[in-house]
Design a protein around this motif. Structure first.
Motif, PDB file in Angstrom:
ATOM      1  N   GLN A 147       0.617  -1.215   0.055  1.00  9.96           N
ATOM      2  CA  GLN A 147       0.359  -0.319   0.397  1.00  9.96           C
ATOM      3  C   GLN A 147       1.072   0.869   0.114  1.00  9.96           C
ATOM      4  O   GLN A 147       0.353   2.526  -0.211  1.00  9.96           O
ATOM      5  N   ALA A 148       2.019   1.462   0.677  1.00  7.91           N
ATOM      6  CA  ALA A 148       2.935   2.668   0.440  1.00  7.91           C
ATOM      7  C   ALA A 148       3.638   2.578  -0.439  1.00  7.91           C
ATOM      8  O   ALA A 148       3.997   3.745  -0.613  1.00  7.91           O
ATOM      9  N   MET A 149       3.666   1.095  -1.519  1.00  2.00           N
ATOM     10  CA  MET A 149       4.507   1.799  -2.880  1.00  2.00           C
ATOM     11  C   MET A 149       3.403   2.107  -4.022  1.00  2.00           C
ATOM     12  O   MET A 149       3.081   2.380  -4.866  1.00  2.00           O
ATOM     13  N   THR A 150       2.969   3.906  -3.592  1.00  2.00           N
ATOM     14  CA  THR A 150       2.595   4.562  -4.510  1.00  2.00           C
ATOM     15  C   THR A 150       3.670   5.263  -5.479  1.00  2.00           C
ATOM     16  O   THR A 150       5.069   5.261  -5.225  1.00  2.00           O
ATOM     17  N   SER A 151       3.430   5.955  -6.496  1.00  2.00           N
ATOM     18  CA  SER A 151       4.123   6.082  -7.845  1.00  2.00           C
ATOM     19  C   SER A 151       4.862   7.825  -7.130  1.00  2.00           C
ATOM     20  O   SER A 151       5.914   7.101  -7.707  1.00  2.00           O
ATOM     21  N   GLU A 152       5.111   8.179  -6.198  1.00  2.00           N
ATOM     22  CA  GLU A 152       6.136   8.978  -5.363  1.00  2.00           C
ATOM     23  C   GLU A 152       6.849   7.971  -5.157  1.00  2.00           C
ATOM     24  O   GLU A 152       8.023   9.053  -4.993  1.00  2.00           O
ATOM     25  N   VAL A 153       7.468   7.224  -4.032  1.00  2.00           N
ATOM     26  CA  VAL A 153       7.926   6.511  -3.987  1.00  2.00           C
ATOM     27  C   VAL A 153       9.295   5.925  -4.910  1.00  2.00           C
ATOM     28  O   VAL A 153       8.596   5.830  -6.144  1.00  2.00           O
ATOM     29  N   LYS A 154      10.358   6.350  -5.519  1.00  2.00           N
ATOM     30  CA  LYS A 154      11.751   6.080  -6.120  1.00  2.00           C
ATOM     31  C   LYS A 154      12.627   5.389  -5.517  1.00  2.00           C
ATOM     32  O   LYS A 154      13.024   4.741  -6.113  1.00  2.00           O
ATOM     33  N   HIS A 155      12.972   5.689  -4.672  1.00  2.00           N
ATOM     34  CA  HIS A 155      13.618   5.289  -3.755  1.00  2.00           C
ATOM     35  C   HIS A 155      13.335   4.479  -2.235  1.00  2.00           C
ATOM     36  O   HIS A 155      13.277   4.721  -1.881  1.00  2.00           O
ATOM     37  N   VAL A 156      14.338   2.583  -2.070  1.00  2.00           N
ATOM     38  CA  VAL A 156      13.471   2.320  -0.636  1.00  2.00           C
ATOM     39  C   VAL A 156      15.090   1.668   0.006  1.00  2.00           C
ATOM     40  O   VAL A 156      16.047   1.471  -1.367  1.00  2.00           O
ATOM     41  N   THR A 157      14.938   1.559   0.709  1.00  2.00           N
ATOM     42  CA  THR A 157      16.025   1.627   1.343  1.00  2.00           C
ATOM     43  C   THR A 157      15.518  -0.307   2.777  1.00  2.00           C
ATOM     44  O   THR A 157      15.420  -0.376   3.227  1.00  2.00           O
ATOM     45  N   VAL A 158      17.086  -0.835   2.288  1.00  2.00           N
ATOM     46  CA  VAL A 158      16.931  -2.533   3.471  1.00  2.00           C
ATOM     47  C   VAL A 158      17.774  -2.200   3.483  1.00  2.00           C
ATOM     48  O   VAL A 158      19.184  -2.498   3.442  1.00  2.00           O
ATOM     49  N   VAL A 159      17.353  -2.548   5.063  1.00  2.00           N
ATOM     50  CA  VAL A 159      18.440  -2.935   5.984  1.00  2.00           C
ATOM     51  C   VAL A 159      18.652  -4.863   6.141  1.00  2.00           C
ATOM     52  O   VAL A 159      17.941  -4.971   6.862  1.00  2.00           O
ATOM     53  N   GLY A 160      19.887  -4.879   5.650  1.00  2.00           N
ATOM     54  CA  GLY A 160      20.391  -6.642   5.794  1.00  2.00           C
ATOM     55  C   GLY A 160      20.200  -7.511   5.001  1.00  2.00           C
ATOM     56  O   GLY A 160      19.804  -7.058   4.073  1.00  2.00           O
TER      57      GLY A 160
END
Length: 559
Positions: A147-160
């Motif tokens: 649900q948070a993966m809207t069109s405004e999301v361009k960059h995600v950080t994964v920790v681990g």
């Protein structure tokens, strides 16, 4: 326990659901009640990243069973959204809170199975309560992230950079997002040794992942974008964060009930999954297990062991007692076009346990080289010097990794030796393998090592000699046209096809190290020179393993 009339199981998914199904197959008359605090009693949590990335198109495919299907098939009383608050061991009851109705009530049991699983680790860092920081452990976790993966999301950080972290990174890249991966260790996928994991790091960077090894998250600051403060002092701007830094066993109920908790933090059970209370059993990610190699208690949160433990607990309760053999940590992970897998212990774990070992690398094709489409698998095996008994194995490649690691996992569990690997009769046809499978070749090379025919030098030892200025005569026995792919500094090229003639140019008073690309021609050269009176060693794993070691050191120096 064969007089059990009522079995209560706390938790579903792998361990709890398998225990419930097995219990019903053994006893069609017992009351079997399954409590699950979430809305889903049986789902494929290992499949969550693949729905995130789109490989599994339908969300419903992740839901293996519903309460209705379990009731219809097995006659189970499945109660979802029902959280067990406490256990009264003396009265043999549990206190249950229905999250939908807010009702709280007592439920009795004759036997109880705990399958609470494990929870994602969320360290006490500033800002981790931000709603744009996620974990990926359950279907509701997946729903919130999707649900948070809207069109405004361009960059995600994964920790681990463990299994879930790597799978999540790949899923996000499949969605076209920019991804940064933060890992505190100087390598990805720590069940592998560093030189075996280095090609995976290279694959990640080749697929556009910003890889931050030797880094750890210190704080999350809110804003239009999230600002991540790293322990090194660096800051990183991102839209969302996914925490994949590991899990911890859910032992709150067990601790409150006075059950024994081990040093590892998991619930202590015997070989029939029985806790310190004879009427209570525990299975899955919440329990500690005996590792089959060093016999120490460890946490190994894997679906396969959880399923087997659930079956064994049900068997014990209904009079079909079997013993759990322990776990060896067999696991596999897809990283874009690469597959990595391991079983048993790696070098670090063996050294920490004080277990002596020998190691051997082998790079072979997944099927016959003359059949189109063959690709290379890199294998590493660790074994006892005295007996040749297998202690661990690792594999990385594009195809055929699963087949080889499964063969090696069975061999390890059976207590087989490298001699047994050489003698294994494995299926062969050109599209699937070779007359000498890489597993056979591992065994044959290890036999040569054990019998003194193969004299090896480890890449680390050669690197140390080169750095100290005490280098031996270093001979590259590949053909001249192959040298264009790279060569160890200071090596002379004496092709194997000409070595018998050119060996007279070598100094018999100085040690010699020979190598080729993967080790076979190096071994042939070593045998020839050794029988000509030279003091000679072959580089373990050849130039390919040397490259992997250099690559791992490069990543470590950058961290």
């Amino acid at each position: 326990m064969n007089q059990v009339k009522k079995l209560v199981i706390i938790g579903g998914v792998a361990g709890g659901a398998s225990a419930a199904a097995r219990a019903r197959r053994l006893n069609d008359h017992a009351d079997i009640v399954v409590f699950e605090r979430g809305p889903y009693v049986s789902f494929a949590n290992c499949g969550l990243p693949y729905h995130l990335g789109g490989e599994i198109a339908e969300r419903e495919s992740l839901l293996l069973h519903t309460p209705e299907s379990l009731t219809a098939r097995f006659g189970l009383d499945v109660r979802v959204n029902s959280e067990v608050l406490s256990i009264n061991r003396a009265a043999k009851t549990v206190r249950v809170h229905n999250r939908q109705t807010a009702e709280t009530y007592e439920e009795s049991y004759d036997a109880l199975i705990l399958a609470p699983g494990a929870a994602p680790i969320r360290p006490p860092l500033p800002g981790l309560d931000n709603p744009r920081v996620f974990t990926l452990r359950t279907v509701p976790d997946l729903d919130r992230l999707m649900q948070a993966m809207t069109s405004e999301v361009k960059h995600v950080t994964v920790v681990g950079a463990g299994f879930i972290g790597l799978e999540t990174v790949e899923a996000l890249r499949h969605r076209g997002l920019a991804v940064s991966l933060i890992e505190r260790a100087p390598q990805v996928l720590t069940p592998l040794d560093a030189e075996m994991a280095a090609p995976l790091a290279q694959t990640l960077t080749q697929h556009g992942v910003e890889l931050l090894l030797g880094e750890s998250l210190a704080a999350v600051h809110a804003g239009e974008q999230l600002s991540l403060q790293l322990a090194s002092g660096r800051s990183l701007q991102t839209d969302l964060v996914v925490l994949a830094i590991g899990v911890k066993p859910e032992t709150g109920l067990a601790q409150a009930a006075g059950l024994t908790i081990g040093r590892s933090g998991g619930i202590v059970v015997n070989t029939q999954q029985q806790t310190s209370d004879p009427a209570i059993y525990a299975v899955g990610d919440a329990v500690e297990v005996q590792h089959t190699i060093h016999q120490q208690a460890v946490l190994l949160p894997l679906a396969g062991p959880a399923n087997r433990q659930g079956r064994i607990a049900a068997d014990a309760i209904f009079g079909h007692g079997k013993a759990y053999r322990g776990s060896q940590g067999t696991a596999i992970c897809k990283v874009f076009n690469q597959t990595a897998a391991s079983t048993g212990l790696n070098e670090r774990s063996l050294a920490a346990a004080g277990i002596a070992y020998r190691k051997l690398y082998l790079h072979g094709n997944d099927h016959a080289s003359y059949y189109p489409g063959a690709s290379m698998i890199s294998l590493k095996v660790l074994f006892e010097p005295a007996t040749g008994r297998l202690l661990g194995a690792q594999a990385v490649g594009e195809k055929g990794v699963d087949k080889r690691i499964d063969v090696l996992a069975v061999a390890l569990q059976a207590g087989l030796t490298v001699d047994d690997l050489a003698e294994m009769e494995l299926s062969y046809a050109p599209p699937y393998g070779a007359a000498k499978d890489p597993v056979n070749l591992l065994g044959m090379a290890a036999q040569n090592l054990q019998h003194g025919l193969l004299q090896l030098i480890e890449p680390e030892a050669l690197a140390a000699q080169l750095a100290s200025g005490t280098a031996p005569q270093l001979i590259d026995v590949r053909e001249p046209e192959e040298i264009a792919t790279g060569q160890i500094a200071g090596a002379r090229n004496l092709p194997l096809s000409q070595l018998r003639e050119l060996s007279r140019t070598l100094d018999r008073q100085r040690p010699v190290v020979v190598y080729c690309m993967v080790g076979l021609r190096g071994y042939i050269a070593q045998r020839h020179l050794q029988q000509q009176g030279f003091q000679v060693q072959s580089l373990n794993g050849g130039y390919k393993t040397w490259q992997a070691l250099q690559l791992s050191q490069q990543y470590q120096s950058q961290s």
